[in-house]
Motif scaffolding. Structure first.
Motif, PDB file in Angstrom:
ATOM      1  N   VAL A   1      -2.469   7.884  11.884  1.00  8.35           N
ATOM      2  CA  VAL A   1      -2.889   7.661  10.507  1.00  8.35           C
ATOM      3  C   VAL A   1      -3.028   9.018   9.839  1.00  8.35           C
ATOM      4  O   VAL A   1      -3.625   9.942  10.421  1.00  8.35           O
TER       5      VAL A   1
ATOM      6  N   GLU B   1      -2.721  -2.799   9.111  1.00  8.08           N
ATOM      7  CA  GLU B   1      -2.745  -1.350   9.106  1.00  8.08           C
ATOM      8  C   GLU B   1      -3.905  -0.828   8.265  1.00  8.08           C
ATOM      9  O   GLU B   1      -4.544   0.157   8.592  1.00  8.08           O
ATOM     10  N   ALA B   2      -4.137  -1.536   7.142  1.00  7.84           N
ATOM     11  CA  ALA B   2      -5.239  -1.109   6.260  1.00  7.84           C
ATOM     12  C   ALA B   2      -6.565  -1.201   7.000  1.00  7.84           C
ATOM     13  O   ALA B   2      -7.438  -0.330   6.882  1.00  7.84           O
TER      14      ALA B   2
ATOM     15  N   ARG C   1       0.854  -1.177   0.000  1.00 11.56           N
ATOM     16  CA  ARG C   1       0.000   0.000   0.000  1.00 11.56           C
ATOM     17  C   ARG C   1       0.893   1.230   0.000  1.00 11.56           C
ATOM     18  O   ARG C   1       2.105   1.150   0.259  1.00 11.56           O
TER      19      ARG C   1
ATOM     20  N   ALA D   1      -4.494  11.432   6.966  1.00  3.71           N
ATOM     21  CA  ALA D   1      -5.541  11.598   5.966  1.00  3.71           C
ATOM     22  C   ALA D   1      -4.904  12.140   4.684  1.00  3.71           C
ATOM     23  O   ALA D   1      -4.239  13.184   4.712  1.00  3.71           O
TER      24      ALA D   1
ATOM     25  N   ARG E   1       3.886   6.477   8.230  1.00  2.00           N
ATOM     26  CA  ARG E   1       2.532   6.367   8.742  1.00  2.00           C
ATOM     27  C   ARG E   1       1.588   5.799   7.682  1.00  2.00           C
ATOM     28  O   ARG E   1       1.707   6.121   6.494  1.00  2.00           O
TER      29      ARG E   1
ATOM     30  N   THR F   1      -2.092   5.483   5.734  1.00  2.00           N
ATOM     31  CA  THR F   1      -2.959   6.560   5.258  1.00  2.00           C
ATOM     32  C   THR F   1      -4.428   6.203   5.417  1.00  2.00           C
ATOM     33  O   THR F   1      -4.803   5.037   5.533  1.00  2.00           O
ATOM     34  N   LYS F   2      -5.234   7.246   5.399  1.00  2.00           N
ATOM     35  CA  LYS F   2      -6.693   7.101   5.413  1.00  2.00           C
ATOM     36  C   LYS F   2      -7.242   7.974   4.298  1.00  2.00           C
ATOM     37  O   LYS F   2      -6.983   9.190   4.303  1.00  2.00           O
ATOM     38  N   PRO F   3      -7.927   7.388   3.326  1.00  2.00           N
ATOM     39  CA  PRO F   3      -8.189   5.953   3.143  1.00  2.00           C
ATOM     40  C   PRO F   3      -6.936   5.209   2.699  1.00  2.00           C
ATOM     41  O   PRO F   3      -5.947   5.814   2.283  1.00  2.00           O
ATOM     42  N   SER F   4      -7.011   3.891   2.772  1.00  2.00           N
ATOM     43  CA  SER F   4      -5.893   3.066   2.346  1.00  2.00           C
ATOM     44  C   SER F   4      -5.772   3.087   0.819  1.00  2.00           C
ATOM     45  O   SER F   4      -6.771   3.123   0.103  1.00  2.00           O
TER      46      SER F   4
ATOM     47  N   GLN G   1       0.628  12.034  14.087  1.00  2.00           N
ATOM     48  CA  GLN G   1      -0.620  11.320  13.834  1.00  2.00           C
ATOM     49  C   GLN G   1      -0.350   9.821  13.630  1.00  2.00           C
ATOM     50  O   GLN G   1       0.666   9.442  13.054  1.00  2.00           O
TER      51      GLN G   1
ATOM     52  N   GLY H   1      -6.829   1.601   9.316  1.00  2.00           N
ATOM     53  CA  GLY H   1      -7.082   2.872   8.652  1.00  2.00           C
ATOM     54  C   GLY H   1      -8.502   2.986   8.199  1.00  2.00           C
ATOM     55  O   GLY H   1      -9.003   4.073   8.001  1.00  2.00           O
TER      56      GLY H   1
END
Length: 306
Positions: free
Chosen positions: A181, A302-303, A165, A183, A257, A259-262, A179, A306
Motif C-alpha cells: 500500500v 482494498e480500501a 478509487r 502512502a 498499488r 493508497t493510504k488513505p483511500s 510496497q 488500506g
C-alpha cells in the motif's frame, strides 16, 4: 381508403379460394370475411371476385391489388422485426461521449462484451471534457455521457454506475512497487506525475495533502489519465489514476498499488433531461454497472485493507 386489415382479408381469400377457409386462417367468422369483401368492393367501386359454384375467383383487379399488397406485408414484417430487435436492444444506435480515462480504459472492454449479442448495433464513441459532455447531451447529439465527476447542470440526469478509487501506478522496478500500500504523502519524494490544481482529481489530491499540512509536489503536470499512464509505462515516474483506467491492465505494464488513505470516487452515467433516454442507452448503463460490480468488490476490499 382500403385498410391493411382489408388487404389481409383480400389476399387470404385469394390464396385459399373460399371465405370459410380464410375465416379459419384469420380466426374470425365466415360472415365477417364475406362482409369485409363486400365492403372492400363498395370502397373500390368494382368487383374483386366472381362467384361461381360456391367458389370465389379473383378478378384481374383483385390480383393486381393483392400483388401490390405483398410489398406492404413484407415491409410490415420488417418493421415488426425491427421493433422486436429494438425492444431487445439488438439493433439501433448508441452514441457515447466519455472522459478520456473512461474512454481509453473500461469503455472499450465493456463495449466488446455488450455488442457480442448485438451485432447490428451502430456505435458512436467520442472523448471529451465534462463541458463537452454537457453540450453534446444538451443538444441531443449524444445518448450517454460517462465521467468520474458529476456535473451540476439542470439539464443533465446523473446515475451512479460504479464505485472506484484512485490507485498508485509506478514502474515495476520502482521503490514504491515493493510496497503493498502506498502512502499518498510519500509521492512528494519521488518523480510524481499529477494533475493541475484546477482539475477535479487535482483538487481531491490537494485536499488530502492540505489536511496533513503539506503541499503537493510534482515534476510533470498532465491533463489526461491516459497521458499519465503512458509516462509511467515509459519509466518517467509514478501517478495516481482512477481505478477504472487500469481495469484489465497487467503487471508487466506497470505496478498498481492501493493508497493510504483511500481516495474513493465513482463512475457516473449522464443523460439529457430534455430528451427521452433510449432503451439501448438504459440497457448499456445497466450492463456497465453489472460488469463493474466485481471490480467494486475488489476496490472495497482494498480500501478496507488500506
Amino acid at each position: 381508403m382500403i385498410s391493411a386489415r382489408q388487404l389481409e382479408v383480400l389476399s387470404t381469400v385469394i390464396e385459399v379460394g373460399t371465405t370459410a377457409r380464410a375465416a379459419e386462417l384469420l380466426a374470425v367468422s365466415q360472415p365477417a370475411v364475406s362482409n369485409m369483401i363486400r365492403h372492400t368492393e363498395d370502397l373500390v367501386g368494382f368487383p374483386l371476385f366472381m362467384r361461381e359454384h360456391g367458389r370465389l375467383t379473383p378478378t384481374k383487379e383483385a390480383l393486381h391489388i393483392a400483388q401490390e399488397a405483398q410489398h406492404l406485408f413484407m415491409q410490415q414484417s420488417r418493421i415488426d422485426n425491427i421493433i422486436d430487435e429494438l425492444r431487445g436492444g439488438t439493433i439501433g444506435r448508441l452514441s457515447i461521449i466519455a472522459t478520456p480515462s473512461v474512454g481509453h480504459g473500461v469503455l472499450p472492454r465493456v463495449l466488446g462484451k455488450f455488442i457480442k449479442t448485438r451485432p447490428k448495433l451502430q456505435l458512436s464513441i467520442e472523448l471529451g471534457s465534462q463541458d463537452e459532455i454537457i453540450r453534446k447531451l444538451g443538444s441531443g447529439r449524444a445518448d450517454l455521457g460517462l465521467s468520474i465527476t458529476p456535473p451540476r447542470h439542470s439539464a443533465i440526469s446523473v446515475r451512479e454506475i460504479a464505485n472506484g478509487r484512485l490507485m498508485c501506478v509506478c514502474p515495476k522496478e520502482h521503490e514504491l512497487a515493493l510496497q503493498d500500500v502506498v502512502a499518498v504523502p510519500s509521492l512528494n519524494h519521488v518523480s510524481h506525475i499529477s494533475y493541475a490544481a484546477r482539475t477535479p482529481l487535482g483538487q481531491m489530491i490537494d485536499a488530502l495533502f492540505l489536511e496533513r499540512g503539506l503541499e503537493r509536489r510534482y515534476f510533470c503536470e498532465v491533463r489526461h489519465t491516459a497521458t499519465a499512464l503512458e509516462m509511467v509505462r515509459n519509466g518517467l515516474g509514478v501517478a495516481l489514476v482512477d481505478s477504472f483506467a487500469v481495469i484489465g491492465s497487467h503487471e508487466e505494464d506497470f505496478a498498481i498499488r492501493p493508497t493510504k488513505p483511500s481516495l474513493p470516487l465513482k463512475l457516473y452515467g449522464l443523460t439529457s433531461s430534455m430528451f427521452p433516454t433510449t432503451n439501448i442507452t438504459m440497457q448499456f448503463q445497466q450492463f456497465l454497472a453489472d460488469d463493474l460490480k466485481s471490480h467494486d468488490a475488489v476496490a472495497g476490499g482494498e480500501a478496507a485493507a488500506g
